[in-house]
Design an enzyme around this catalytic site. Structure first.
Site, PDB file in Angstrom:
ATOM      1  N   ASP A 372       0.849  -1.182   0.000  1.00  0.00           N
ATOM      2  CA  ASP A 372       0.000   0.000   0.000  1.00  0.00           C
ATOM      3  C   ASP A 372       0.894   1.245   0.000  1.00  0.00           C
ATOM      4  O   ASP A 372       1.602   1.484   0.962  1.00  0.00           O
ATOM      5  CB  ASP A 372      -0.955  -0.005   1.205  1.00  0.00           C
ATOM      6  CG  ASP A 372      -0.247  -0.335   2.523  1.00  0.00           C
ATOM      7  OD1 ASP A 372       0.690  -1.155   2.543  1.00  0.00           O
ATOM      8  OD2 ASP A 372      -0.653   0.243   3.541  1.00  0.00           O
ATOM      9  N   GLU A 567      12.984   3.051   5.770  1.00  0.00           N
ATOM     10  CA  GLU A 567      11.911   2.150   5.347  1.00  0.00           C
ATOM     11  C   GLU A 567      12.045   1.777   3.877  1.00  0.00           C
ATOM     12  O   GLU A 567      11.819   0.631   3.484  1.00  0.00           O
ATOM     13  CB  GLU A 567      10.578   2.848   5.602  1.00  0.00           C
ATOM     14  CG  GLU A 567       9.349   2.146   5.104  1.00  0.00           C
ATOM     15  CD  GLU A 567       8.119   3.039   5.174  1.00  0.00           C
ATOM     16  OE1 GLU A 567       7.035   2.504   5.463  1.00  0.00           O
ATOM     17  OE2 GLU A 567       8.238   4.261   4.933  1.00  0.00           O
TER      18      GLU A 567
END
Length: 629
Positions: A372, A567
């Site tokens: 996502d 990330e």
């Protein structure tokens, strides 16, 4: 000289170091600071040593910050650590510091690390316990009474939460409890787990597989086992492996990696009766998840393959304000209102828009996929047999067949009397492989694509997920060769494997913003799955080349930016300085990365183990990959 040990005052040295070298005031020493990059280090005996260069000064800052957080007035530094080659140092910091920084438990001691959380409702901390674990409810209710200062609200969930139940909980969101166990002295203790880091202060489903690989690489099998035990607890008490242990994720799973975790962990456990009992419980949970979640009516499709799907109501509450503005603006404009008002009224049930209902169905499915967001899935995910999910389920089936064959003599009977055999599970895997080859494999292009079972066509979207069948062992030798010849040239970038090609992503504009799981970004899970997939089929050189590109990207950024581990990365420009939804978790800290980012940490440890001694030496010297290939 390199073994020299010196003792320095912590606070005074930190104050002088930051005042001189941290010229932009961000609490770090990076290539963007404009200090002299020459610091005079005074020890407690009055001797002075010069430390030069932003990398060494950042190392000094990190070691001093560690001492400060430990409450030390003085600390002993060694030149061996300050001047350690960068790849060796980063490996050591992950192994010795970062895993501990990211370890959590839901118990009396561990909850204090979970209370100060930006996702917690103001004024109270809600903790939800499963309906079928009354012992956990009693334990946490006693904690709430013992610590009134925590303002802890313990709530027992209904036995089968519905979308309406979960929607009502969104007014008081909170954590879902995880596994407890009894210590030798009879106390309750939470089974430890690893959080991703930054704003992600909870346990995530598919992240845990990659984290487990890193923990095993670092010789931490007990902590790795805690991840499996907590996921098994989720299946037993919440009915599924959760997207994460938050109340608003109760009806949403994540990519199914449990059997892969069991298979990876098993060789690190003792071969004894306790392990066999543990394996029986874990395998029972894996079978239950497969049958009750992935083979339910929501996840099955007419092709015989599976899809991601999650039921729910309203806009997902975990997103940041304004996240959906670009998508709802045309509908809101038609109704003469701003996007924020539209979202509020839609969530309240005061207006209904079938177009938005349909779009959110796909959005929830996409969030279950873990990807996502990406234009591969936006607006159509619930209509797709994705390469990633069906590769994962194929491996789930073959893993269970192997476990039944080698650990249980070929068959296994559950408590409900249902008997499972290795042959049955192997037959399921073979049928899935045939269907994947029929629907997802494109012989003319030499790639796997998601299949739209409503339109009855492959999407043609080139994604890193095309390599999942290599990792799962689903592809044939000829298909593997085609993937290497066709897929790698499309998806290999300067800094590692791309999430997608630029042409598949398409043009970016105000009405079509950049998605974080698309070009030009690269993510740790895609790298790790591709490395192993290539190794599975004998493409060792390609695997090591990809690994080196990714590790170089991570290390170059860590050296230049005070040890950062982020990330995601822009693997075209080889930088963590990215602009995409949610920012980039793991990049905001002072003095020392607060655990880095868990699956990125894992990718560094696993990738480093793949390199030859010569490539490791090259990485320590920060030799760019284009100089080597």
């Amino acid at each position: 000289m390199m073994t020299k040990r010196i003792t320095v005052p912590v606070e005074e040295t930190l104050r002088r170091l930051l005042a001189q070298e941290d010229t932009d005031g961000d609490g770090c020493i990076t290539i963007e600071d404009r200090g002299p990059q020459r610091f005079m280090l005074h020890d407690c005996d009055g001797r002075t040593y010069e430390i030069a260069g932003h990398e060494r000064l950042a190392n000094l800052l990190q070691d001093l910050t560690l001492a400060q957080r430990a409450g030390k007035q003085t600390t002993t530094l060694t030149f061996r650590r300050l001047f350690q080659p960068p790849a060796d140092r980063l490996q050591r910091m992950i192994r010795e510091c970062y895993w501990d920084d990211l370890t959590r438990r839901t118990d009396e001691e561990g909850i204090r690390h979970l209370l100060p959380d930006e996702k917690t409702a103001a004024g109270a901390f809600y903790l939800y316990t499963p309906h079928n674990d009354p012992e956990a409810t009693r334990y946490f209710e006693q904690l709430a009474e013992k610590h009134p200062e925590w303002n802890l609200k313990v709530m027992r969930l209904p036995s089968r939460p519905t979308p309406e139940d979960v929607f009502r909980l969104n007014t008081s969101p909170g954590l879902l409890t995880l596994a407890l166990r009894r210590t030798a002295d009879g106390r309750c203790a939470g089974v430890p787990f690893i959080v991703p880091g930054g704003r992600f202060n909870e346990m995530y489903g598919w992240d845990s597989y990659f984290i487990l690989l890193g923990l095993l690489q670092d010789g931490k099998p007990e902590l790795a086992r805690g991840l499996v035990d907590n996921l098994v607890y989720q299946i037993e008490h919440y009915g599924r492996i959760l997207n994460a242990n938050r109340s608003y994720y109760l009806l949403r799973s994540n990519p199914p990696f449990l059997t892969s975790m069991i298979m990876a962990l098993l060789p690190h456990l003792p071969d004894d009766a306790a392990t066999r009992t543990w394996l029986r419980r874990a395998l029972t949970a894996a079978i239950k998840e497969y049958e009750s979640v992935w083979m339910d009516q929501d996840h099955q499709t007419p092709t015989g393959l599976n899809r991601y799907f999650s039921r729910g109501r309203g806009f997902p509450p975990e997103t940041e304000p304004g996240h959906y503005d670009w998508r709802v603006r045309p509908v809101a404009r038609r109704l003469d209102m701003d996007p924020g008002t539209f979202v509020q009224l839609y969530n309240s049930g005061m207006l209904s828009e079938p177009e938005v209902d349909d779009w959110l169905t796909h959005d929830r499915a996409m969030r279950e996929s873990g990807h996502d967001t990406t234009y591969r899935l936006i607006g159509r995910c619930a209509h797709l047999n994705t390469v990633d999910l069906n590769s994962l389920l194929y491996k789930h089936e073959t893993d269970i067949a192997r476990l039944l064959q080698h650990a249980f003599g070929g068959s296994f009977t559950l408590k409900d009397g249902h008997r499972h055999t290795a042959a049955q599970w192997q037959e399921r895997a073979q049928k899935r492989r045939e269907r994947v080859n029929r629907y997802l494999w494109d012989e003319s292009r030499g790639l796997y694509f998601d299949y739209d079972f409503v339109r009855q066509e492959r999407t043609g979207y080139v994604s890193a997920t095309t390599f999942y069948p290599l990792w799962a062992g689903l592809a044939g030798p000829e298909q593997a060769q085609r993937l290497v010849e066709t897929g790698l040239p499309l998806l290999e970038a300067a800094g590692g494997l791309l999430s997608s090609t630029e042409s598949s992503r398409g043009a970016i504009s105000e009405t079509r913003p950049q998605c974080q799981w698309d070009y030009p970004f690269g993510w740790a899970p895609h790298q790790m799955l591709a490395w192993q997939g290539l190794l599975n089929y004998g493409y060792d050189t390609e695997a090591r080349r990809l690994a080196y590109r990714w590790l170089y990207t991570l290390l170059r950024n860590a050296v230049d930016y005070n040890g950062v581990l982020a990330e995601k990365y822009d693997v075209v420009r080889r930088t963590h300085r990215v602009s995409a939804e949610y920012g980039n978790v793991g990049t905001s800290f002072r003095g020392l990365p607060e655990g880095g980012f868990a699956w990125t940490n894992a990718s560094f440890q696993v990738g480093l183990a793949l390199l030859s001694p010569a490539l490791r030496t090259a990485l320590n010297r920060l030799i760019p990959p284009e100089w080597l290939w």
